[in-house]
Structures are given as structure tokens and as C-alpha cells.
Write a protein that holds these residues in place. Structure first.
Motif, PDB file in Angstrom:
ATOM      1  N   GLN A  88      -7.704   4.886  -7.936  1.00 26.82           N
ATOM      2  CA  GLN A  88      -7.464   4.107  -6.602  1.00 26.82           C
ATOM      3  C   GLN A  88      -7.760   2.554  -6.582  1.00 26.82           C
ATOM      4  O   GLN A  88      -6.966   1.830  -6.102  1.00 26.82           O
ATOM      5  CB  GLN A  88      -8.114   4.931  -5.488  1.00 26.82           C
ATOM      6  CG  GLN A  88      -7.451   6.076  -4.981  1.00 26.82           C
ATOM      7  CD  GLN A  88      -8.578   6.887  -4.276  1.00 26.82           C
ATOM      8  OE1 GLN A  88      -9.768   6.606  -3.972  1.00 26.82           O
ATOM      9  NE2 GLN A  88      -8.020   7.872  -3.346  1.00 26.82           N
ATOM     10  N   LYS A  89      -8.808   2.275  -7.138  1.00 25.88           N
ATOM     11  CA  LYS A  89      -9.241   0.888  -7.325  1.00 25.88           C
ATOM     12  C   LYS A  89      -8.133   0.174  -8.199  1.00 25.88           C
ATOM     13  O   LYS A  89      -7.597  -1.137  -7.672  1.00 25.88           O
ATOM     14  CB  LYS A  89     -10.464   0.583  -7.947  1.00 25.88           C
ATOM     15  CG  LYS A  89     -11.608   0.970  -7.174  1.00 25.88           C
ATOM     16  CD  LYS A  89     -13.071   0.979  -7.894  1.00 25.88           C
ATOM     17  CE  LYS A  89     -14.292   1.335  -7.275  1.00 25.88           C
ATOM     18  NZ  LYS A  89     -15.572   1.180  -7.786  1.00 25.88           N
ATOM     19  N   GLN A  90      -7.481   0.761  -9.185  1.00 23.67           N
ATOM     20  CA  GLN A  90      -6.540   0.017  -9.876  1.00 23.67           C
ATOM     21  C   GLN A  90      -5.013   0.082  -9.324  1.00 23.67           C
ATOM     22  O   GLN A  90      -4.564  -0.721  -9.419  1.00 23.67           O
ATOM     23  CB  GLN A  90      -6.442   0.644 -11.276  1.00 23.67           C
ATOM     24  CG  GLN A  90      -5.593  -0.061 -12.486  1.00 23.67           C
ATOM     25  CD  GLN A  90      -6.222  -1.218 -12.642  1.00 23.67           C
ATOM     26  OE1 GLN A  90      -6.140  -2.293 -12.060  1.00 23.67           O
ATOM     27  NE2 GLN A  90      -7.172  -1.409 -13.920  1.00 23.67           N
ATOM     28  N   ARG A  91      -4.918   0.953  -8.376  1.00 28.18           N
ATOM     29  CA  ARG A  91      -3.791   0.985  -7.721  1.00 28.18           C
ATOM     30  C   ARG A  91      -3.788  -0.249  -6.712  1.00 28.18           C
ATOM     31  O   ARG A  91      -2.732  -0.976  -6.396  1.00 28.18           O
ATOM     32  CB  ARG A  91      -3.587   2.197  -6.875  1.00 28.18           C
ATOM     33  CG  ARG A  91      -3.012   3.380  -7.751  1.00 28.18           C
ATOM     34  CD  ARG A  91      -2.979   4.563  -7.077  1.00 28.18           C
ATOM     35  NE  ARG A  91      -2.473   5.646  -8.068  1.00 28.18           N
ATOM     36  CZ  ARG A  91      -1.177   5.971  -8.079  1.00 28.18           C
ATOM     37  NH1 ARG A  91      -0.336   5.441  -7.250  1.00 28.18           N
ATOM     38  NH2 ARG A  91      -0.687   6.965  -9.020  1.00 28.18           N
ATOM     39  N   LEU A 111       0.894  -1.182   0.111  1.00 27.19           N
ATOM     40  CA  LEU A 111      -0.002  -0.020  -0.061  1.00 27.19           C
ATOM     41  C   LEU A 111       0.932   1.232  -0.120  1.00 27.19           C
ATOM     42  O   LEU A 111       0.495   2.479  -0.377  1.00 27.19           O
ATOM     43  CB  LEU A 111      -0.929  -0.085   1.136  1.00 27.19           C
ATOM     44  CG  LEU A 111      -2.040  -0.957   1.160  1.00 27.19           C
ATOM     45  CD1 LEU A 111      -2.889  -1.010   2.347  1.00 27.19           C
ATOM     46  CD2 LEU A 111      -2.946  -0.901  -0.378  1.00 27.19           C
ATOM     47  N   GLU A 112       1.960   1.159   0.734  1.00 24.04           N
ATOM     48  CA  GLU A 112       3.048   2.283   0.715  1.00 24.04           C
ATOM     49  C   GLU A 112       3.332   2.331  -0.687  1.00 24.04           C
ATOM     50  O   GLU A 112       3.457   3.647  -1.488  1.00 24.04           O
ATOM     51  CB  GLU A 112       3.993   2.040   1.502  1.00 24.04           C
ATOM     52  CG  GLU A 112       5.089   3.151   1.856  1.00 24.04           C
ATOM     53  CD  GLU A 112       4.472   4.297   2.634  1.00 24.04           C
ATOM     54  OE1 GLU A 112       4.821   5.622   2.113  1.00 24.04           O
ATOM     55  OE2 GLU A 112       3.657   4.298   3.265  1.00 24.04           O
ATOM     56  N   LEU A 113       3.798   1.419  -1.411  1.00 28.84           N
ATOM     57  CA  LEU A 113       4.277   1.203  -2.723  1.00 28.84           C
ATOM     58  C   LEU A 113       3.594   2.202  -3.812  1.00 28.84           C
ATOM     59  O   LEU A 113       3.801   2.831  -4.783  1.00 28.84           O
ATOM     60  CB  LEU A 113       4.850   0.007  -3.527  1.00 28.84           C
ATOM     61  CG  LEU A 113       5.188  -0.159  -4.985  1.00 28.84           C
ATOM     62  CD1 LEU A 113       6.722   0.617  -4.763  1.00 28.84           C
ATOM     63  CD2 LEU A 113       5.400  -1.643  -5.081  1.00 28.84           C
ATOM     64  N   VAL A 114       2.104   1.626  -3.521  1.00 29.62           N
ATOM     65  CA  VAL A 114       1.073   2.321  -4.756  1.00 29.62           C
ATOM     66  C   VAL A 114       0.564   3.640  -4.133  1.00 29.62           C
ATOM     67  O   VAL A 114      -0.504   4.296  -4.722  1.00 29.62           O
ATOM     68  CB  VAL A 114       0.158   1.418  -5.047  1.00 29.62           C
ATOM     69  CG1 VAL A 114       0.643  -0.005  -5.461  1.00 29.62           C
ATOM     70  CG2 VAL A 114      -0.771   0.896  -3.631  1.00 29.62           C
ATOM     71  N   GLY A 115       0.921   4.115  -2.953  1.00 31.70           N
ATOM     72  CA  GLY A 115       0.542   5.457  -2.601  1.00 31.70           C
ATOM     73  C   GLY A 115      -0.761   5.544  -1.810  1.00 31.70           C
ATOM     74  O   GLY A 115      -1.295   6.569  -1.728  1.00 31.70           O
ATOM     75  N   THR A 146      -4.951   7.602 -16.142  1.00 28.55           N
ATOM     76  CA  THR A 146      -4.428   6.819 -16.965  1.00 28.55           C
ATOM     77  C   THR A 146      -2.911   7.002 -16.743  1.00 28.55           C
ATOM     78  O   THR A 146      -1.982   6.249 -16.593  1.00 28.55           O
ATOM     79  CB  THR A 146      -4.719   6.669 -18.531  1.00 28.55           C
ATOM     80  OG1 THR A 146      -6.119   6.106 -18.656  1.00 28.55           O
ATOM     81  CG2 THR A 146      -3.991   5.996 -19.318  1.00 28.55           C
ATOM     82  N   GLU A 147      -2.601   8.368 -17.038  1.00 31.38           N
ATOM     83  CA  GLU A 147      -1.298   8.969 -16.872  1.00 31.38           C
ATOM     84  C   GLU A 147      -0.507   8.287 -15.683  1.00 31.38           C
ATOM     85  O   GLU A 147       0.632   7.904 -15.489  1.00 31.38           O
ATOM     86  CB  GLU A 147      -1.105  10.490 -16.995  1.00 31.38           C
ATOM     87  CG  GLU A 147       0.242  10.944 -16.808  1.00 31.38           C
ATOM     88  CD  GLU A 147       0.969  10.759 -18.281  1.00 31.38           C
ATOM     89  OE1 GLU A 147       2.283  10.772 -18.180  1.00 31.38           O
ATOM     90  OE2 GLU A 147       0.290  10.606 -19.384  1.00 31.38           O
ATOM     91  N   SER A 148      -1.161   8.509 -14.362  1.00 24.73           N
ATOM     92  CA  SER A 148      -0.828   8.191 -13.079  1.00 24.73           C
ATOM     93  C   SER A 148      -0.454   6.664 -12.924  1.00 24.73           C
ATOM     94  O   SER A 148       0.534   6.284 -12.412  1.00 24.73           O
ATOM     95  CB  SER A 148      -1.606   8.736 -12.008  1.00 24.73           C
ATOM     96  OG  SER A 148      -2.888   8.021 -12.008  1.00 24.73           O
ATOM     97  N   ILE A 149      -1.308   5.852 -13.467  1.00 23.90           N
ATOM     98  CA  ILE A 149      -1.206   4.429 -13.610  1.00 23.90           C
ATOM     99  C   ILE A 149       0.086   4.068 -14.451  1.00 23.90           C
ATOM    100  O   ILE A 149       0.697   3.005 -14.112  1.00 23.90           O
ATOM    101  CB  ILE A 149      -2.475   3.551 -13.989  1.00 23.90           C
ATOM    102  CG1 ILE A 149      -3.532   4.053 -12.879  1.00 23.90           C
ATOM    103  CG2 ILE A 149      -2.151   2.215 -14.118  1.00 23.90           C
ATOM    104  CD1 ILE A 149      -3.499   3.420 -11.555  1.00 23.90           C
TER     105      ILE A 149
END
Length: 326
Positions: A143-146, A123-127, A174-177
């Protein structure tokens, strides 16, 4: 060294060929994009690569083991070396964020204390470290995709497979993912194979690209290679004609600023141009300068509609026509 080697893979359903003579390699830490239209064989290939489906012939070597011929008991173990990220997240609504990420670790029998530590790391890794106790309904699509990505990484996979992982997201998300996946690739040295129909996703994430058409690889190379005009035919309708017929639909390339993609572009065009549009592809404009080429199928294109398109976009041109049933 190659992490994944696919050799002469073939898969058919009821006499209908889905994959024909597919061969490619993916090196450790490499990012491979697989692109193609609906029905090209992308999903079938991904199911074979994940061990969820078996080909009729050919090899799928993951870390030297052939997934196509392994006994089921060994295949179950090898599948833990593969993480899956889905288009529509596939989170369990009755479980918290932390419990969703922990699920593959529970299945693997990891002790609770170790599970909790691993979940916190992910969870730390994906922010999303402060979202552990929330439920999926409380999260945005990004957030769901993270969380889906964190869950896919839970068991320390060697290979991450992404099935249209950004198709359900808006351009900014999309850019953030894509940035997150690139960071994971760099930090963890993780091999990523993803399927998409969006050339811009390929340009931003892939190091190598395969183009599928009717179950065959019709082009391969770097994103720059695939964007070359000589290979554009691989991602355009196969029945494209330069001559319009009665009732045919026009295939139009629009060059727009990237900010236009943040708005409901096609809906706006339909309202202003009195025509119907279906998105085929987005790809970076060869002119650069933050512009994007949007390839659409236009139903009801007229001279006045084309004039309206040219007024709305930076540039607009008809690149061919397809029959009305396409």
C-alpha cells in the motif's frame, strides 16, 4: 518518437568512473528495464536521468531538451515532467495518504480544490480511494508503494523512473505492483524506466532491457535476449571460475516452484543444508511450467549440502566458483 535520448553519457567521482559512454533511447510509452549488480552504475544513471545529478559529458534529451546543460531554473521546471518511485517509499510519516500524494501539487502551486480532485483520481487509480485519511504507519508495504506511485503521477509526468520499486516487497505484493505499473503504462501511455537487480521483474515488466556492468552497457535487447544463455555472463560474477580454490564460494543455480519464493527460501535452505547462502538473482526458468531459477552464492558447500539442495529443489547445479572475498 523518442521521449528520452541519452548520448555518450559520462560521470565520474573523484577520478572513479561511474558511467562510461552510455547511449540509449526510450520511445514514448515504452517500458525500459536497467539491470546490474550493486556498483554497476544503476543509481548514478537514475540520478542523471532525474536531473538530480549532472554528467561530466554527454546529453540527456527529455522531450528534446538537454537536461545535462539546462540552466537550473529551467531544469526545475523540466523535472516536473519526471515522476520518481523509490525503493523504500519515502512517504512523510506526519502527513496523511492524501497529503502525501498532494505534496508535489502543493509545491507546484496548484489550487486546493484542483489538488483534492487530482488526489482523489490518483487514489482511485491505485486502488486506495478509501485510505485517504490514513497515515503511512497504518499501511502495508504494498500500500505504501501504491501511494508512492500515486504521488509520482500527481503532476502528470511524461516519464516515470522507478528505483528498485519492488525490492522491499514480498513476491505476491511485487506481482501486484508490477501489474499496476503495466496498467498505468497502458492506460496513461506513460513511459517507464526502472532499475532492478531481479531478472524476473525485468521479464514481467520490461519491453527492452539494458545490462550495466562497471558503468558500461554490456548487453541490451528484449528480456528474451537477455535471458539467453549467451548473455548470462553479464549478470553473473565477473570473476567466476569453473575450478574451485581453497575457501572459494560456489555459485549455484536452483530451480524451484514459484510458491517456494513466497516462503523464506534461503533461511529454510540454511537450516536444512548447514550452509550460508546469498541471493544473486532470480530469473524465470527456461523450462517454464511456473518454475524460477534462483542463483545463489553458497558458503560452505559440500557433497552432503549439494545432495540436500537437490532434494529440496526441482534441480540444483553448481555453475562456477568465486574467491572467498567476493
Amino acid at each position: 518518437m523518442n521521449l528520452l535520448e541519452v548520448e555518450r553519457l559520462n560521470r565520474a567521482f573523484g577520478g572513479q568512473t561511474a558511467l562510461h559512454d552510455i547511449s540509449f533511447n526510450v520511445g514514448k510509452g515504452q517500458r525500459l528495464g536497467i539491470i546490474g549488480r550493486s556498483g554497476a552504475g544503476k543509481s548514478t544513471l537514475l540520478r542523471c536521468l532525474s536531473g538530480l545529478d549532472r554528467p561530466q559529458s554527454g546529453k540527456i534529451l527529455l522531450e528534446g531538451e538537454d537536461m545535462a546543460t539546462l540552466p537550473e531554473a529551467r531544469l526545475v521546471v523540466l523535472r516536473r515532467r519526471i515522476g520518481l518511485v523509490f525503493q523504500h517509499f519515502n512517504l512523510l510519516t506526519s502527513r496523511t495518504v492524501a497529503a502525501n500524494v498532494a505534496l508535489p501539487l502543493e509545491i507546484a502551486g496548484m489550487p486546493k480544490a484542483l489538488r483534492s480532485k487530482r488526489v482523489a483520481e490518483l487514489l482511485e487509480l491505485v486502488g486506495l480511494a478509501d485510505h485517504a485519511s490514513k497515515y503511512p504507519a497504518m499501511l502495508s508495504g504494498g500500500q505504501k508503494q501504491r501511494i508512492g506511485i500515486a504521488r509520482a503521477l500527481a503532476a502528470h509526468p511524461a516519464l516515470l523512473l522507478c528505483d528498485e520499486a519492488t525490492s522491499a516487497l514480498d513476491p505476491e505484493t511485487t506481482e501486484s505492483i508490477l501489474a499496476l505499473l503495466a496498467d498505468i503504462n497502458q492506460v496513461l501511455g506513460l513511459t517507464i524506466v526502472f532499475i532492478t537487480h531481479e531478472m524476473d521483474v525485468v521479464r514481467r515488466l520490461a519491453q527492452q532491457v539494458l545490462v550495466l556492468e562497471k558503468g558500461r552497457i554490456v548487453a541490451r535487447g528484449t528480456p528474451a535476449d537477455i535471458l539467453d544463455a549467451n548473455q548470462m555472463a553479464a549478470i553473473l560474477p565477473p570473476n567466476l571460475s569453473q575450478t574451485p580454490q581453497d575457501g572459494s564460494h560456489a555459485i549455484v543455480r536452483l530451480t524451484v516452484g514459484t510458491q517456494a519464493l513466497c516462503a523464506p527460501l534461503l533461511h529454510t535452505l540454511e537450516q536444512q543444508c548447514q550452509a550460508r547462502f546469498a541471493l544473486l538473482h532470480t530469473l524465470p526458468s527456461p523450462e517454464g511450467d511456473g518454475q524460477v531459477d534462483v542463483v545463489v552464492q553458497a558458503d560452505g558447500l559440500s557433497v552432503s549440502t549439494m545432495n540436500a539442495l537437490q532434494a529440496h529443489a526441482c534441480a540444483a547445479e553448481v555453475i562456477g566458483y568465486v574467491p572467498a572475498h567476493s
